[in-house]
Design a protein around this motif. Sequence first.
Motif, short mmCIF file in Angstrom:
data_model
loop_
_atom_site.label_atom_id
_atom_site.label_comp_id
_atom_site.label_asym_id
_atom_site.label_seq_id
_atom_site.Cartn_x
_atom_site.Cartn_y
_atom_site.Cartn_z
N MET A 33 0.83 -1.20 0.00
CA MET A 33 0.00 0.00 0.00
C MET A 33 0.86 1.25 0.00
SD MET A 33 -2.91 -1.04 2.79
CE MET A 33 -3.90 -2.51 2.60
N THR A 34 0.33 2.32 -0.54
CA THR A 34 1.02 3.60 -0.48
C THR A 34 0.80 4.20 0.89
OG1 THR A 34 -0.87 4.89 -1.21
CG2 THR A 34 0.50 3.92 -2.93
N ARG A 36 -0.75 6.84 1.79
CA ARG A 36 -2.10 7.34 2.03
C ARG A 36 -3.15 6.25 1.86
NH1 ARG A 36 -1.11 10.82 5.24
NH2 ARG A 36 -3.16 11.76 5.01
N GLU A 37 -2.74 5.06 1.57
CA GLU A 37 -3.65 3.93 1.44
C GLU A 37 -3.39 2.99 2.61
OE1 GLU A 37 -4.21 0.48 -1.83
OE2 GLU A 37 -4.55 2.52 -2.56
N TRP A 38 -4.32 2.93 3.52
CA TRP A 38 -4.17 2.16 4.74
C TRP A 38 -5.07 0.93 4.69
CZ3 TRP A 38 -3.36 4.86 10.03
CH2 TRP A 38 -2.45 5.92 9.90
N ARG A 39 -4.76 -0.02 5.56
CA ARG A 39 -5.62 -1.19 5.71
C ARG A 39 -6.73 -0.88 6.71
NH1 ARG A 39 -2.97 -6.70 7.89
NH2 ARG A 39 -2.05 -5.14 9.28
N GLU A 261 -11.07 8.74 6.54
CA GLU A 261 -10.78 8.99 5.13
C GLU A 261 -10.91 10.47 4.79
OE1 GLU A 261 -11.78 4.92 2.73
OE2 GLU A 261 -13.49 6.24 3.15
N LEU A 266 -7.24 9.76 3.52
CA LEU A 266 -6.82 8.37 3.41
C LEU A 266 -7.78 7.58 2.53
CD1 LEU A 266 -6.05 7.55 7.17
CD2 LEU A 266 -4.47 8.43 5.45
N THR A 267 -7.29 6.47 2.03
CA THR A 267 -8.14 5.44 1.46
C THR A 267 -7.96 4.20 2.33
OG1 THR A 267 -7.91 6.29 -0.79
CG2 THR A 267 -8.62 4.00 -0.55
N ARG A 269 -8.51 0.42 2.81
CA ARG A 269 -8.80 -0.77 2.02
C ARG A 269 -9.08 -1.94 2.95
NH1 ARG A 269 -9.97 1.19 -2.90
NH2 ARG A 269 -8.21 2.29 -3.88
#
Length: 299
Positions: A33-34, A36-39, A261, A266-267, A269
């Motif tokens: 993930m990047t 800004r892309e979190w779990r 978010e 953030l995104t 996922r």
Amino acid sequence: MAAERRARREARYHSRRNFSRGSGPVSLVVLCMTVREWRLLVTESTDGATNMAIDEALWRGRQAGTSPPTVRFFGWDPPTVSLGYGQPLDDSVDVAACRRLGVGLVRRPTGGSAIYHDGPERELTYSVLADGTDLGGAGDLLETYRWIAVALLRGLRGLGAAAEIVAVPEAEGPTPAFCFARTGRYEIEIGGKKVVGSAQRRQGTCFLQHGAVILGVDEPRLRTVFPTTRDPLATMTTLEAALGHRPKFEEVAVALERAFEEEHGLTLRPGGLSPEETARVAALVAEKYGTEAWLAGTA
């Protein structure tokens, strides 16, 4: 359209929780993930030792660079009293009453005071596992507390609660045995009473913060398990009291997901535990959180 999106998100939460029912933490490989892309991790309600082991496993994985930054929502089964890392297990918690009522006991990896965690019908517990760099530079303890608090605040206000962040609490005295007896910096109140209690543990710039969002309360049981706390509800409130109805776990989780978010760009996922994380959880339960020595504070 907004109502339709909210309904789809809530249905997704029901689906995730049913998927893992009775089988422990979900074991899925987490993709790269990047920043800004979190779990987003929503785990089935489970016992205190497993819940604390999951949080530590995610935190350790983030330190090692093998786990992504994660926002987790979870519940407790059975209801459990969690103690702060350095808190003595003394008569401030009625251990015999906990055993009689089927209430679990666990010691957290984080500091602070004891919390009674009811089931998911009365509490949503969150955790955030990340490095300061994942937050865009919000590095120290108070900065990360604030970063998380503004997202929690946005989510609670989105539900209709007149929540406020306490940036500068009243003068502090001795640490109370009951977490909700006092509001700390960047914790959240409604009407002058605490509704979210949080604690953090750090290793360098990598941190684990978790906290309890109180949906409703079993007042007789709360008084029973904390016999030395004169009036737990004098300083504590619930979303049920604030809203006039008790929101469901899924409803609050959706509101908080959206708030993280939107507040921080953030995104989130949806994901599960990796095989490595799952193995670490099992080891931490067996060797640490499930042991009497850890609970007693002698480990």
